[in-house]
Design an enzyme around this catalytic site. Structure first.
Site, PDB file in Angstrom:
ATOM      1  N   GLY A   1      -0.737   8.062   1.288  1.00 26.75           N
ATOM      2  CA  GLY A   1      -0.727   8.159   2.739  1.00 26.75           C
ATOM      3  C   GLY A   1       0.575   7.755   3.397  1.00 26.75           C
ATOM      4  O   GLY A   1       1.663   8.114   2.948  1.00 26.75           O
TER       5      GLY A   1
ATOM      6  N   GLY B   1       1.998   4.813   3.603  1.00 27.34           N
ATOM      7  CA  GLY B   1       2.835   3.944   2.777  1.00 27.34           C
ATOM      8  C   GLY B   1       3.703   4.726   1.820  1.00 27.34           C
ATOM      9  O   GLY B   1       4.891   4.430   1.649  1.00 27.34           O
TER      10      GLY B   1
ATOM     11  N   GLY C   1       0.815  -1.216   0.000  1.00 23.02           N
ATOM     12  CA  GLY C   1       0.000   0.000   0.000  1.00 23.02           C
ATOM     13  C   GLY C   1       0.840   1.253   0.000  1.00 23.02           C
ATOM     14  O   GLY C   1       0.540   2.213   0.715  1.00 23.02           O
ATOM     15  N   ALA C   2       1.886   1.278  -0.847  1.00 25.72           N
ATOM     16  CA  ALA C   2       2.868   2.371  -0.800  1.00 25.72           C
ATOM     17  C   ALA C   2       2.581   3.501  -1.784  1.00 25.72           C
ATOM     18  O   ALA C   2       3.449   4.328  -2.039  1.00 25.72           O
ATOM     19  CB  ALA C   2       4.266   1.806  -1.066  1.00 25.72           C
TER      20      ALA C   2
ATOM     21  N   SER D   1      -3.594  -0.226  14.937  1.00 24.65           N
ATOM     22  CA  SER D   1      -4.337   1.018  15.133  1.00 24.65           C
ATOM     23  C   SER D   1      -4.826   1.113  16.566  1.00 24.65           C
ATOM     24  O   SER D   1      -5.082   0.102  17.221  1.00 24.65           O
ATOM     25  CB  SER D   1      -5.531   1.050  14.173  1.00 24.65           C
ATOM     26  OG  SER D   1      -6.473   2.037  14.541  1.00 24.65           O
TER      27      SER D   1
ATOM     28  N   TYR E   1     -13.056  -3.910  11.236  1.00 24.32           N
ATOM     29  CA  TYR E   1     -11.724  -3.310  11.161  1.00 24.32           C
ATOM     30  C   TYR E   1     -11.047  -3.362  12.528  1.00 24.32           C
ATOM     31  O   TYR E   1      -9.859  -3.693  12.633  1.00 24.32           O
ATOM     32  CB  TYR E   1     -11.839  -1.859  10.686  1.00 24.32           C
ATOM     33  CG  TYR E   1     -10.516  -1.139  10.545  1.00 24.32           C
ATOM     34  CD1 TYR E   1      -9.638  -1.457   9.520  1.00 24.32           C
ATOM     35  CD2 TYR E   1     -10.156  -0.122  11.432  1.00 24.32           C
ATOM     36  CE1 TYR E   1      -8.427  -0.792   9.381  1.00 24.32           C
ATOM     37  CE2 TYR E   1      -8.958   0.548  11.299  1.00 24.32           C
ATOM     38  CZ  TYR E   1      -8.095   0.219  10.268  1.00 24.32           C
ATOM     39  OH  TYR E   1      -6.894   0.871  10.135  1.00 24.32           O
TER      40      TYR E   1
END
Length: 314
Positions: free
Chosen positions: A15, A17, A11-12, A142, A176
């Site tokens: 954001g 990443g 996920g780079a 998180s 989540y």
């Protein structure tokens, strides 16, 4: 002389990443941006190379929610690189307000992306991690796991394979939360499993980071308003990206494994059993504690067995 590490960041392309990829590239490391959307990611790759001058930054396709995509990525990665030094599981699915969605493997999409995918990818890349002199894995958790300070809260595993896809009580927010707790528990278990190989596995509890306009648009309208307000107070993604880099490269963390760090780079401690009201409040807001649920051996073994069976059967 700095060690030059081969780093994979999922996920780079946006954001945290993206910020992490930029930081690692600016330090001269080989960076593999593992991203799902290649069209959207290519301009990000070009931007990072242009700003850092690091031609060792590359882009590879990966949909972390798809087991076949993970297998394809790992096969390609191992054919191109002789080892893996750092693996950062940053990608996550968190479209609050969405209805129940299934992955290509007929698994609940949140868990497929945030739990099962990272576990499979880690295991497939284990041979290359073993070849590193200083292998480290970092899982992005998180502060949403704080809901597990509620002693009645549990990870419900009876609707993760589409058993009740029309469940009206389904909540991506709740899923989540459970997926991030599951990732912390797998972090602790993997640290034990990989200790014999000298591979350090840790987690980082993220309290939030400013979301891009593109990310905000993914969120359903009601949640988008809440996310927009939160964005006013969240730190820039570069702060967390820098934390990724420090935890994965700094000598002071070279022996740490099976730990959950907070955004101050402090090792978090398990919560206090049966706390009084003041202790409950302190646990909830201090950022120094994580819920005892994560340390429960029975909970961890149940999750480990379930996750391994899911991977084996898909």
């Amino acid at each position: 002389m700095k060690k030059q590490r081969i780093t994979v960041i999922t996920g780079a392309n946006s954001g945290i990443g993206k910020a992490a990829a930029h930081r690692f590239a600016s330090e001269g490391h080989t960076v593999v941006m593992a991203c799902r959307n290649m069209e959207r990611s290519k301009p990000v790759l070009e931007e990072i190379i242009s700003k850092t001058g690091n031609e060792k930054t590359t882009l590879m396709q990966l949909d972390i929610s798809s087991f076949q995509s993970i297998r394809n990525f790992c096969h390609d990665f191992k054919s191109r690189f002789d080892r893996l030094d750092i693996l950062i599981h940053n990608a996550a699915y968190f479209n609050h307000g969405e209805k129940y969605r299934l992955s290509l493997d007929h698994l609940e999409l949140t868990f497929a992306t945030n739990v099962f995918g990272p576990l499979l990818m880690t295991e497939l890349l284990l041979p290359h991690l073993k070849k590193s002199e200083d292998p480290r894995i970092l899982n992005a958790s998180s502060n949403i796991i704080k809901h597990f300070f509620d002693p009645k809260r549990v990870i419900e595993m009876d609707n993760l394979k589409g058993e009740n896809i029309k469940d009206k009580s389904f909540s991506v927010y709740k899923m989540y939360c459970s997926s991030k707790m599951a990732l912390v528990m797998l972090t602790f278990t993997l640290a034990e499993e990989f200790q014999q190989h000298g591979i350090r596995v840790n987690g980082l509890q993220i309290n939030g980071a400013k979301m891009s306009k593109n990310t905000l648009q993914k969120v359903t309208p009601g949640w988008r308003t809440i996310a927009f307000v939160q964005n006013l107070y969240f730190p820039p993604p570069e702060k967390i990206g820098n934390l990724y880099h420090e935890l994965c490269t700094a000598e002071e963390f070279s022996d740490a494994t099976g730990k959950l760090f907070n955004d101050k780079k402090e090792i978090m401690k398990p919560g206090i059993p049966d706390p009084g009201l003041s202790a409950q409040v302190r646990q909830l807001f201090s950022g120094a504690f994580y819920p005892l649920y994560a340390d429960n051996r029975e909970n961890r073994e149940k999750l480990w067995k379930f996750s391994k069976e899911v991977i084996k059967n898909n």
